[in-house]
Scaffold this active site. Structure first.
Site, PDB file in Angstrom:
ATOM      1  N   TYR A  52       1.347  -2.912 -10.101  1.00  0.00           N
ATOM      2  CA  TYR A  52       2.316  -1.841 -10.388  1.00  0.00           C
ATOM      3  C   TYR A  52       3.277  -2.256 -11.495  1.00  0.00           C
ATOM      4  CZ  TYR A  52       0.551   1.394  -7.009  1.00  0.00           C
ATOM      5  OH  TYR A  52      -0.264   2.284  -6.372  1.00  0.00           O
ATOM      6  N   ARG A  85       1.438  -1.449 -14.593  1.00  0.00           N
ATOM      7  CA  ARG A  85       1.415   0.006 -14.852  1.00  0.00           C
ATOM      8  C   ARG A  85       2.794   0.512 -15.262  1.00  0.00           C
ATOM      9  NH1 ARG A  85      -1.022   3.283 -10.227  1.00  0.00           N
ATOM     10  NH2 ARG A  85      -0.588   4.945 -11.691  1.00  0.00           N
ATOM     11  N   GLN A  96       0.985  14.964 -10.034  1.00  0.00           N
ATOM     12  CA  GLN A  96       0.468  13.833  -9.240  1.00  0.00           C
ATOM     13  C   GLN A  96       0.774  12.531  -9.963  1.00  0.00           C
ATOM     14  OE1 GLN A  96      -3.809  15.122  -7.822  1.00  0.00           O
ATOM     15  NE2 GLN A  96      -3.220  16.262  -9.646  1.00  0.00           N
ATOM     16  N   HIS A 151       3.226  12.366  -5.754  1.00  0.00           N
ATOM     17  CA  HIS A 151       2.813  11.005  -5.411  1.00  0.00           C
ATOM     18  C   HIS A 151       3.895   9.969  -5.720  1.00  0.00           C
ATOM     19  CE1 HIS A 151      -1.703  12.323  -5.587  1.00  0.00           C
ATOM     20  NE2 HIS A 151      -1.073  12.771  -4.522  1.00  0.00           N
ATOM     21  N   CYS A 204      13.004  -0.110  -0.656  1.00  0.00           N
ATOM     22  CA  CYS A 204      12.911  -1.146   0.372  1.00  0.00           C
ATOM     23  C   CYS A 204      12.055  -0.635   1.534  1.00  0.00           C
ATOM     24  CB  CYS A 204      14.304  -1.527   0.876  1.00  0.00           C
ATOM     25  SG  CYS A 204      14.245  -2.640   2.299  1.00  0.00           S
ATOM     26  N   SER A 228      -8.618  15.865 -11.845  1.00  0.00           N
ATOM     27  CA  SER A 228      -9.988  16.037 -11.352  1.00  0.00           C
ATOM     28  C   SER A 228      -9.994  16.959 -10.136  1.00  0.00           C
ATOM     29  CB  SER A 228     -10.595  14.674 -11.000  1.00  0.00           C
ATOM     30  OG  SER A 228      -9.773  14.028 -10.053  1.00  0.00           O
TER      31      SER A 228
END
Ligand code: OAD
Length: 255
Positions: free
Chosen positions: A69, A72, A103, A121, A129, A193
């Site tokens: 992450y 990203r 999303q 999302h 936390c 998609s």
């Protein structure tokens, strides 16, 4: 993409529309240099979601998930919104009510100026936390510890504020998204998609409710056959042309 001509039927529905939903997925950020998940070159072709995007993966190897992450986050922070994000933000000047339901976790819709946004999302721009739920800027958390998740002041472990597979979507956000899809007149699905639920169910809802449906995606999706208009071009080209056409169809304004 050259000047887009809407059919008479779509033009009329766009002209009369008041409530618009833009439902977006990873494809809208492709031209900002961010990877999609599925399809050629997609993240899930070279990585396994169950090892990176589940609570079990985080428990088993928090450092691995945190580093992924952090990577990203860095990519998203270095990326800039593209003409598709800008065109979506411009819709807010053309209709009384526009809601972007995304999303994506990359924050690019906000940076392009979209004001009304539901992040189904979650977001990669925040860390939260696990124990007390307090939030922090993701960049700061990574600066503190890039190899493993830092600890909160309560002693709990920080995680990215995203929704993983196997987790429920934020209830209030999902309910609002359902409402928007049910009551919109125009629903634009872009760069998704449309296979991940419950998010993809929004298209079904809008279809059942009788909204005018437009899809922007170079590849067909399970919902392509119900669309009133399908643009099979990259979002960065198709959306500016679509929003231009929408603007023309709403001029002169009805009094
Ligand atoms: P996907 O990777 O599943 O789909 C991306 C879509 O974008 C595909 O249908 C592509 O054809 C299309 N696409 C690619 N380039 C495009 C471009 N330039 N313009 C327009 N469309 C383009 O991404 P999502 O549908 O967003 O969830 O995936 C949904 C969820 O699955 C994600 O939020 C993520 C993922 O696993 C979690 O991590 C929980």
């Amino acid at each position: 993409m050259s000047r887009l001509q809407l059919s008479e039927a779509v033009r009329e529905r766009v002209r009369a529309a008041e409530r618009v939903v833009v439902f977006s997925g990873a494809g809208v950020s492709r031209e900002s240099g961010l990877d999609t998940f599925r399809g050629a070159g997609g993240l899930w072709e070279r990585m396994r979601p169950e090892e990176l995007a589940t609570p079990e993966a985080f428990r088993a190897d928090p450092g691995k998930v945190w580093r992924w992450y952090a990577w990203r986050y860095q990519q998203a922070a270095e990326a800039a919104p593209n003409p598709a994000h800008a065109a979506i933000a411009r819709l807010e000047t053309l209709f009384p009510f526009v809601m972007v339901v995304t999303q994506n976790v990359d924050g690019l819709h906000q940076r392009a100026g979209s004001q009304s946004l539901l992040e189904l999302h979650g977001t990669i721009t925040r860390a939260v936390c696990e124990r007390c739920g307090s939030g922090r800027d993701m960049g700061e958390a990574i600066a503190e510890s890039s190899e493993r998740p830092p600890l909160c002041s309560c002693g709990g472990r920080l995680r990215p504020a995203v929704v993983w597979f196997g987790e429920v979507l934020p209830h209030e956000t999902l309910v609002l998204a359902y409402e928007e899809a049910t009551f919109c007149d125009l629903f634009i699905s872009v760069g998704t998609s449309a296979v991940v639920y419950p998010a993809a169910g929004l298209i079904e809802l809008a279809h059942q409710a009788g909204a005018c449906l437009i899809e922007v995606n170079p590849e067909p999706t399970p919902f392509s056959h119900v669309m009133d208009l399908r643009l099979a071009d990259p979002a960065g080209e198709a959306l500016p042309a679509l929003v231009d056409a929408i603007e023309r169809s709403r001029w002169p304004p009805t009094t």
